[in-house]
Each structure stands twice: as C-alpha cells, then as structure tokens.
Design a protein around this motif. Structure first.
Motif, PDB file in Angstrom:
ATOM      1  N   ALA A  32     -56.762  40.585 -40.259  1.00 42.02           N
ATOM      2  CA  ALA A  32     -57.051  42.084 -40.206  1.00 42.02           C
ATOM      3  C   ALA A  32     -57.926  42.450 -40.896  1.00 42.02           C
ATOM      4  CB  ALA A  32     -55.577  42.563 -40.664  1.00 42.02           C
ATOM      5  N   GLY A  33     -58.885  43.370 -40.722  1.00 42.16           N
ATOM      6  CA  GLY A  33     -60.101  43.714 -41.140  1.00 42.16           C
ATOM      7  C   GLY A  33     -61.433  42.928 -41.024  1.00 42.16           C
ATOM      8  N   ASP A  34     -61.311  41.791 -40.176  1.00 41.09           N
ATOM      9  CA  ASP A  34     -62.551  41.053 -39.879  1.00 41.09           C
ATOM     10  C   ASP A  34     -63.273  41.799 -39.082  1.00 41.09           C
ATOM     11  OD1 ASP A  34     -61.761  39.059 -41.783  1.00 41.09           O
ATOM     12  OD2 ASP A  34     -60.975  37.496 -40.328  1.00 41.09           O
ATOM     13  N   VAL A  35     -64.759  41.431 -38.897  1.00 51.31           N
ATOM     14  CA  VAL A  35     -65.507  41.940 -37.798  1.00 51.31           C
ATOM     15  C   VAL A  35     -66.079  40.768 -37.324  1.00 51.31           C
ATOM     16  CG1 VAL A  35     -67.399  43.522 -37.213  1.00 51.31           C
ATOM     17  CG2 VAL A  35     -65.658  44.339 -39.138  1.00 51.31           C
ATOM     18  N   VAL A  36     -66.064  40.756 -35.979  1.00 50.10           N
ATOM     19  CA  VAL A  36     -66.644  39.453 -35.376  1.00 50.10           C
ATOM     20  C   VAL A  36     -67.908  39.968 -34.459  1.00 50.10           C
ATOM     21  CG1 VAL A  36     -66.563  37.960 -33.118  1.00 50.10           C
ATOM     22  CG2 VAL A  36     -64.577  38.434 -34.207  1.00 50.10           C
ATOM     23  N   VAL A  37     -69.111  39.376 -35.143  1.00 54.16           N
ATOM     24  CA  VAL A  37     -70.336  40.015 -34.624  1.00 54.16           C
ATOM     25  C   VAL A  37     -71.119  38.906 -33.740  1.00 54.16           C
ATOM     26  CG1 VAL A  37     -72.750  40.877 -35.639  1.00 54.16           C
ATOM     27  CG2 VAL A  37     -70.509  41.232 -36.864  1.00 54.16           C
ATOM     28  N   VAL A  38     -71.571  39.371 -32.772  1.00 55.36           N
ATOM     29  CA  VAL A  38     -72.348  38.662 -32.063  1.00 55.36           C
ATOM     30  C   VAL A  38     -73.993  39.264 -31.772  1.00 55.36           C
ATOM     31  CG1 VAL A  38     -70.383  37.471 -30.722  1.00 55.36           C
ATOM     32  CG2 VAL A  38     -71.582  39.644 -29.717  1.00 55.36           C
ATOM     33  N   THR A  39     -74.894  38.275 -31.416  1.00 55.57           N
ATOM     34  CA  THR A  39     -76.397  38.900 -31.281  1.00 55.57           C
ATOM     35  C   THR A  39     -76.114  39.796 -29.874  1.00 55.57           C
ATOM     36  OG1 THR A  39     -76.966  36.918 -30.285  1.00 55.57           O
ATOM     37  CG2 THR A  39     -77.587  37.461 -32.543  1.00 55.57           C
ATOM     38  N   LYS A  40     -75.419  39.147 -28.752  1.00 52.44           N
ATOM     39  CA  LYS A  40     -75.513  39.854 -27.581  1.00 52.44           C
ATOM     40  C   LYS A  40     -74.080  39.499 -26.935  1.00 52.44           C
ATOM     41  CE  LYS A  40     -80.364  39.530 -26.195  1.00 52.44           C
ATOM     42  NZ  LYS A  40     -81.168  39.204 -25.111  1.00 52.44           N
ATOM     43  N   LEU A  41     -73.757  40.386 -25.736  1.00 50.37           N
ATOM     44  CA  LEU A  41     -72.406  40.320 -25.478  1.00 50.37           C
ATOM     45  C   LEU A  41     -72.230  38.870 -24.767  1.00 50.37           C
ATOM     46  CD1 LEU A  41     -71.851  43.637 -23.751  1.00 50.37           C
ATOM     47  CD2 LEU A  41     -70.706  42.641 -25.643  1.00 50.37           C
ATOM     48  N   ASP A  42     -73.243  38.315 -23.975  1.00 50.74           N
ATOM     49  CA  ASP A  42     -72.939  37.101 -23.225  1.00 50.74           C
ATOM     50  C   ASP A  42     -72.697  35.912 -24.268  1.00 50.74           C
ATOM     51  OD1 ASP A  42     -75.549  37.143 -24.114  1.00 50.74           O
ATOM     52  OD2 ASP A  42     -76.372  36.231 -22.110  1.00 50.74           O
ATOM     53  N   ARG A  43     -73.107  36.051 -25.430  1.00 51.63           N
ATOM     54  CA  ARG A  43     -72.641  35.158 -26.339  1.00 51.63           C
ATOM     55  C   ARG A  43     -71.361  34.758 -26.498  1.00 51.63           C
ATOM     56  NH1 ARG A  43     -76.373  32.120 -25.877  1.00 51.63           N
ATOM     57  NH2 ARG A  43     -76.428  33.162 -24.024  1.00 51.63           N
ATOM     58  N   LEU A  44     -70.498  35.869 -26.222  1.00 52.23           N
ATOM     59  CA  LEU A  44     -68.906  35.765 -26.430  1.00 52.23           C
ATOM     60  C   LEU A  44     -68.353  35.449 -25.372  1.00 52.23           C
ATOM     61  CD1 LEU A  44     -66.321  36.044 -28.462  1.00 52.23           C
ATOM     62  CD2 LEU A  44     -66.581  38.562 -27.767  1.00 52.23           C
ATOM     63  N   GLY A  45     -68.429  36.118 -24.353  1.00 53.75           N
ATOM     64  CA  GLY A  45     -67.864  35.879 -22.923  1.00 53.75           C
ATOM     65  C   GLY A  45     -68.762  35.343 -21.934  1.00 53.75           C
ATOM     66  N   ARG A  46     -68.105  34.563 -21.012  1.00 50.55           N
ATOM     67  CA  ARG A  46     -68.763  33.944 -19.947  1.00 50.55           C
ATOM     68  C   ARG A  46     -68.757  34.807 -18.757  1.00 50.55           C
ATOM     69  NH1 ARG A  46     -71.586  31.229 -23.464  1.00 50.55           N
ATOM     70  NH2 ARG A  46     -70.659  29.120 -23.847  1.00 50.55           N
TER      71      ARG A  46
END
Length: 168
Positions: free
Chosen positions: A48-62
């Motif tokens: 709780a309280g973490d933030v998942v940061v990605v550079t672009k959306l396609d880096r997380l989900g296929r």
C-alpha cells in the motif's frame, strides 16, 4: 542480462530514475511470451502506498485487457499506477482513476458483447445439427469386441523359424 539489452533499456532507466523510482524491475522479453518473471516479482512486492511507474503504457501490458487487469491488481494492492509518457494515466489522481474506470467499463462491455455473439452463434449451430464437446465413448459389448479386435496383435507362428541372413 546481456549488455545489448541494457543498452536498449538505458533511456527508460534514466527516465524512471529522474521520476524518482527507487526500485527498477528490468525485463527484456518478447511480447509473445506470457511468463514475465520480473513483472511477477513486481506484482508480488507491491505494498500500500507504492507507485508503479512505467515510461509508456505498452511497457506494462501486452494488450489492453492485460493492461487494465494489471492496473486493477495494482489498485487492489493499495498502490497507484503512473505512465510517464501518458500523463492522463496516473491512478493517484482523480482524472487517472476516471480514465482507467471508463476504459475498464468499455472493455467489460466489449467482453459481454463477444460472449453474447458467441452464445447466439452456438445456439444457431446447435439448431443446425452441430454437436459440441467430446464424442461420447461407446462401451457396449459390440463396441468392446470391435475395439479388442482392432488391438489384437498377430503373432508369428512358432513353427516357422526366423533366421538372419549372414554373408560370409
């Protein structure tokens, strides 16, 4: 991880570091692969309280569905999601939560439509005589006899002897 893979990730790692990321999960895997060990580690380590940061959306989900599922799992863990390349995707803001909720609702609506069309198609096919599922096994006495006849192995008569030809 090979040096060439790290070279391709250098720009992303720099952007994440500049954004304040303290833990970076690096994964260079083809989109065709379903198993992504670093993503699994990330999801298991969320608090709780973490933030998942990605550079672009396609880096997380296929795919859109996978992306929305992952964002939902991140939210259920009490964490937030943020995409540096897509500023509207920040689930710690009310706008980001609205956007992800709308897209999730649209995806669910689309799944329901596909399910309805598939069900209607199955009904039409069944009405047309198409049978679904595995064929039933018949084990009546005649079927059992046919099966055992088909599996019977012919034995070579003992009266005939087999010899190997040899050349001298």
């Amino acid at each position: 991880m090979p040096a060439s893979a790290l070279w391709h990730l250098t720009g992303q790692i720099g952007a994440l570091t500049t954004a304040g990321a303290t833990t970076i999960f690096k994964e260079k895997i083809s989109g065709a692969r379903a198993d992504r060990p670093q993503l699994a580690k990330l999801m298991a380590s969320l608090k709780a309280g973490d933030v998942v940061v990605v550079t672009k959306l396609d880096r997380l989900g296929r795919s859109t569905r996978e992306l929305l599922d992952l964002i939902e799992r991140i939210g259920k863990a009490g964490a937030a999601f943020r995409s540096l390349g897509d500023p509207l995707w920040d689930t710690s803001s009310s706008q980001g939560r609205l956007l992800s909720t709308l897209l999730a609702a649209i995806a669910e609506f689309e799944r329901d439509l596909v399910r309805e069309r598939t069900g209607e198609g199955r009904k039409r096919a069944m009405a047309g005589g198409v049978k679904f599922g595995r064929k039933p096994k018949l084990w009546t006495s005649s079927a059992r006899k046919r099966s055992s006849d088909a599996l019977r192995v012919r034995r070579w008569p003992r009266s005939r002897s087999r010899t190997r030809s040899t050349s001298a």
